[in-house]
Enzyme design. Structure first.
Site, PDB file in Angstrom:
ATOM      1  N   ASN A   9       0.871  -1.184   0.000  1.00 54.20           N
ATOM      2  CA  ASN A   9       0.000   0.000   0.000  1.00 54.20           C
ATOM      3  C   ASN A   9       0.904   1.230   0.000  1.00 54.20           C
ATOM      4  O   ASN A   9       1.475   1.574   1.023  1.00 54.20           O
ATOM      5  CB  ASN A   9      -0.900  -0.031   1.251  1.00 54.20           C
ATOM      6  CG  ASN A   9      -1.750   1.222   1.378  1.00 54.20           C
ATOM      7  OD1 ASN A   9      -1.798   2.043   0.461  1.00 54.20           O
ATOM      8  ND2 ASN A   9      -2.412   1.362   2.515  1.00 54.20           N
ATOM      9  N   TRP A  10       1.001   1.847  -1.154  1.00 53.46           N
ATOM     10  CA  TRP A  10       1.931   2.983  -1.279  1.00 53.46           C
ATOM     11  C   TRP A  10       1.373   4.256  -0.653  1.00 53.46           C
ATOM     12  O   TRP A  10       2.054   5.261  -0.565  1.00 53.46           O
ATOM     13  CB  TRP A  10       2.270   3.223  -2.753  1.00 53.46           C
ATOM     14  CG  TRP A  10       3.026   2.099  -3.389  1.00 53.46           C
ATOM     15  CD1 TRP A  10       3.350   0.892  -2.827  1.00 53.46           C
ATOM     16  CD2 TRP A  10       3.554   2.053  -4.725  1.00 53.46           C
ATOM     17  NE1 TRP A  10       4.034   0.108  -3.712  1.00 53.46           N
ATOM     18  CE2 TRP A  10       4.176   0.809  -4.894  1.00 53.46           C
ATOM     19  CE3 TRP A  10       3.548   2.948  -5.785  1.00 53.46           C
ATOM     20  CZ2 TRP A  10       4.796   0.431  -6.082  1.00 53.46           C
ATOM     21  CZ3 TRP A  10       4.154   2.587  -6.977  1.00 53.46           C
ATOM     22  CH2 TRP A  10       4.775   1.336  -7.121  1.00 53.46           C
ATOM     23  N   LYS A  11       0.096   4.219  -0.275  1.00 51.61           N
ATOM     24  CA  LYS A  11      -0.577   5.379   0.328  1.00 51.61           C
ATOM     25  C   LYS A  11      -0.398   6.609  -0.575  1.00 51.61           C
ATOM     26  O   LYS A  11      -0.327   6.460  -1.799  1.00 51.61           O
ATOM     27  CB  LYS A  11      -0.063   5.601   1.750  1.00 51.61           C
ATOM     28  CG  LYS A  11      -0.169   4.322   2.595  1.00 51.61           C
ATOM     29  CD  LYS A  11       0.002   4.540   4.069  1.00 51.61           C
ATOM     30  CE  LYS A  11      -0.145   3.224   4.810  1.00 51.61           C
ATOM     31  NZ  LYS A  11      -0.048   3.355   6.264  1.00 51.61           N
ATOM     32  N   HIS A  94      -9.498   1.325   5.118  1.00 49.65           N
ATOM     33  CA  HIS A  94      -8.224   1.521   5.817  1.00 49.65           C
ATOM     34  C   HIS A  94      -8.442   2.489   6.974  1.00 49.65           C
ATOM     35  O   HIS A  94      -9.230   3.432   6.862  1.00 49.65           O
ATOM     36  CB  HIS A  94      -7.171   2.072   4.842  1.00 49.65           C
ATOM     37  CG  HIS A  94      -5.784   2.013   5.393  1.00 49.65           C
ATOM     38  ND1 HIS A  94      -5.331   2.917   6.330  1.00 49.65           N
ATOM     39  CD2 HIS A  94      -4.768   1.145   5.172  1.00 49.65           C
ATOM     40  CE1 HIS A  94      -4.085   2.597   6.654  1.00 49.65           C
ATOM     41  NE2 HIS A  94      -3.714   1.527   5.960  1.00 49.65           N
ATOM     42  N   GLU A  96      -6.790   4.878   7.998  1.00 51.27           N
ATOM     43  CA  GLU A  96      -6.543   6.282   7.657  1.00 51.27           C
ATOM     44  C   GLU A  96      -7.774   6.896   6.999  1.00 51.27           C
ATOM     45  O   GLU A  96      -8.047   8.084   7.169  1.00 51.27           O
ATOM     46  CB  GLU A  96      -5.300   6.382   6.745  1.00 51.27           C
ATOM     47  CG  GLU A  96      -4.025   6.145   7.541  1.00 51.27           C
ATOM     48  CD  GLU A  96      -2.890   5.527   6.747  1.00 51.27           C
ATOM     49  OE1 GLU A  96      -2.936   5.507   5.508  1.00 51.27           O
ATOM     50  OE2 GLU A  96      -1.934   5.035   7.395  1.00 51.27           O
ATOM     51  N   GLU A 164      -5.203  -4.670  10.768  1.00 47.79           N
ATOM     52  CA  GLU A 164      -4.187  -3.637  10.940  1.00 47.79           C
ATOM     53  C   GLU A 164      -4.463  -2.863  12.228  1.00 47.79           C
ATOM     54  O   GLU A 164      -5.281  -1.923  12.216  1.00 47.79           O
ATOM     55  CB  GLU A 164      -4.224  -2.657   9.763  1.00 47.79           C
ATOM     56  CG  GLU A 164      -3.884  -3.283   8.431  1.00 47.79           C
ATOM     57  CD  GLU A 164      -3.298  -2.246   7.467  1.00 47.79           C
ATOM     58  OE1 GLU A 164      -2.223  -2.514   6.933  1.00 47.79           O
ATOM     59  OE2 GLU A 164      -3.903  -1.179   7.278  1.00 47.79           O
ATOM     60  N   GLY A 170       2.639   2.599  10.760  1.00 51.25           N
ATOM     61  CA  GLY A 170       3.572   3.709  10.573  1.00 51.25           C
ATOM     62  C   GLY A 170       4.306   4.125  11.836  1.00 51.25           C
ATOM     63  O   GLY A 170       4.907   5.192  11.892  1.00 51.25           O
ATOM     64  N   SER A 210       3.615  -1.758  10.363  1.00 56.40           N
ATOM     65  CA  SER A 210       5.059  -1.775  10.573  1.00 56.40           C
ATOM     66  C   SER A 210       5.711  -3.109  10.219  1.00 56.40           C
ATOM     67  O   SER A 210       6.655  -3.554  10.882  1.00 56.40           O
ATOM     68  CB  SER A 210       5.400  -1.375  12.016  1.00 56.40           C
ATOM     69  OG  SER A 210       5.002  -0.038  12.272  1.00 56.40           O
ATOM     70  N   GLY A 232       5.002   1.533   4.562  1.00 59.57           N
ATOM     71  CA  GLY A 232       6.314   2.157   4.352  1.00 59.57           C
ATOM     72  C   GLY A 232       7.329   1.260   3.660  1.00 59.57           C
ATOM     73  O   GLY A 232       8.023   1.694   2.723  1.00 59.57           O
TER      74      GLY A 232
HETATM   75  P1  13P Z   1       3.130   0.637   7.622  1.00 58.39           P
HETATM   76  O1  13P Z   1       3.635  -0.651   7.057  1.00 58.39           O
HETATM   77  O2  13P Z   1       3.825   1.851   7.080  1.00 58.39           O
HETATM   78  O3  13P Z   1       3.062   0.604   9.113  1.00 58.39           O
HETATM   79  O4  13P Z   1       1.603   0.799   7.109  1.00 58.39           O
HETATM   80  C1  13P Z   1       0.766  -0.286   7.248  1.00 58.39           C
HETATM   81  C2  13P Z   1      -0.472   0.007   6.513  1.00 58.39           C
HETATM   82  O5  13P Z   1      -1.244   0.862   6.885  1.00 58.39           O
HETATM   83  C3  13P Z   1      -0.714  -0.740   5.274  1.00 58.39           C
HETATM   84  O6  13P Z   1      -1.997  -0.504   4.793  1.00 58.39           O
END
Ligand code: 13P
Length: 254
Positions: A9-11, A94, A96, A164, A170, A210, A232
Site C-alpha cells: 500500500n503505497w498510500k 483503511h 486512515e 491492521e 507507521g 510496521s 512504508g
Molecule cells: P506501515 O507498514 O507503514 O506501518 O503501514 C501499514 C499500513 O497501513 C498498510 O496498509
C-alpha cells in the site's frame, strides 16, 4: 491451502515518475517469486502506467479506495466501474480513511458491496486503536467492524481481510506475531459464524502495521496469518522484495 498474499500500500506517496521507477526496479525479481500473490497498490493516478509495466507478469494491481456510487456527479471520486477496468484488488476501510475521511462502518459496507458487485477483490481493513487495545477491547472492536462492514453481504467470494491495529501503523511498533495470530484467528472464527467454516478456511487474512524485512518472518510463521499489507516498507525495493521472498519460503515449507 490458502495462497499467501503480500500487498504494497503505497498510500499518498510517489509521483507518476517515481511510481514507474519503483516498479521498474522490482519488476523482474518480484515476478519470479512464486507461491505468493503479489499486489501493488499505487495512487490512482499511477494505476494505468503501472498496469502497462506489469502486463504479462505475475504481479497484480490494486487501488487504495473507491467511491460506492457507480457513476454520476461526485466530483473527484473514482468508482468501482472505473477500477474494475484497470485493476483486480481494492483496499477498503483503511484506518486512515476511517480516521481522516470519516468513513463509518456503513460507508465501508457500501464500498465493499460496490467492489464485489463489479468483480473487484476487496482487501477490507479492520483494527483497533491504541486506547481500545489498552482497554482490552480489541476483539469487541474488530468484531463490530467486521460485522458492520459485511452487513447484508451474503457472498464474500474474492474478499481478503487485513488486520491492521491502528497503533502499529507507521509507528515502527508492530504487533507481535502471536498477538496478530490470535486476533486473526478470532476474525476467522467470526467469519465462520457468519459464512460457515469452509468459507472461513478459504479466506485470506493478512496482518498490517510496521511490517519490515526484519519482522516479516515472525508474522509469516504464524499459521493464521496469510500474508501482509505493507505500507512504508513497500516503497523500498529491497525491503519489499525481501518480505515477499520470506513469505514465499516460509509458507512453502509448511
Ligand atoms: P506501515 O507498514 O507503514 O506501518 O503501514 C501499514 C499500513 O497501513 C498498510 O496498509
Amino acid at each position: 491451502m490458502r495462497v499467501p498474499l503480500i500487498a504494497g500500500n503505497w498510500k499518498m506517496n510517489t509521483t507518476l515518475s517515481e511510481a514507474t521507477e519503483l516498479v521498474s526496479r522490482i519488476l523482474r525479481e518480484l515476478d519470479e517469486i512464486g507461491n505468493v500473490d503479489k499486489v501493488l497498490c499505487p495512487p490512482f493516478i499511477s494505476l494505468a502506467a503501472v498496469r502497462e509495466l506489469i502486463k504479462g507478469s505475475s504481479i497484480k494491481l490494486g487501488a487504495q479506495n473507491l467511491y460506492f456510487e457507480e457513476t454520476g456527479a461526485y466530483t473527484g471520486e473514482i468508482s468501482s466501474l472505473m477500477l474494475a477496468d484497470l485493476c483486480e484488488f481494492v483496499i477498503i476501510g483503511h484506518s486512515e480513511r476511517r480516521q481522516y475521511f470519516n468513513e463509518t462502518g456503513g460507508i465501508v459496507n457500501k464500498k465493499v458491496v460496490a467492489a464485489l458487485k463489479s468483480g473487484l477483490k476487496p482487501i477490507l481493513c479492520v483494527g483497533e486503536k491504541l486506547e481500545e487495545n489498552e482497554a482490552g477491547r480489541t476483539h469487541e472492536v474488530v468484531t463490530e467492524q467486521l460485522k458492520s462492514s459485511l452487513a447484508s453481504i451474503n457472498n464474500i467470494n474474492g474478499l481478503t481481510i487485513a488486520y491492521e491495529p491502528v497503533w502499529a501503523i507507521g509507528t515502527g511498533r508492530a504487533a507481535t506475531g502471536e498477538q496478530a495470530n490470535q486476533t486473526i484467528s478470532l476474525i476467522r472464527r467470526n467469519v465462520s459464524e457468519l459464512y460457515g467454516e469452509e468459507t472461513a478456511q478459504d479466506l485470506r487474512i493478512l496482518y498490517g502495521g510496521s511490517v519490515t524485512a526484519d519482522n516479516a518472518t515472525e508474522f509469516m510463521q504464524q499459521p493464521e496469518i496469510d500474508g501482509a499489507l505493507v505500507g512504508g516498507a513497500s516503497l523500498k525495493a529491497d525491503q519489499f522484495l525481501s518480505i515477499v521472498r520470506q513469505t514465499s519460503e516460509i509458507k512453502q515449507a509448511r
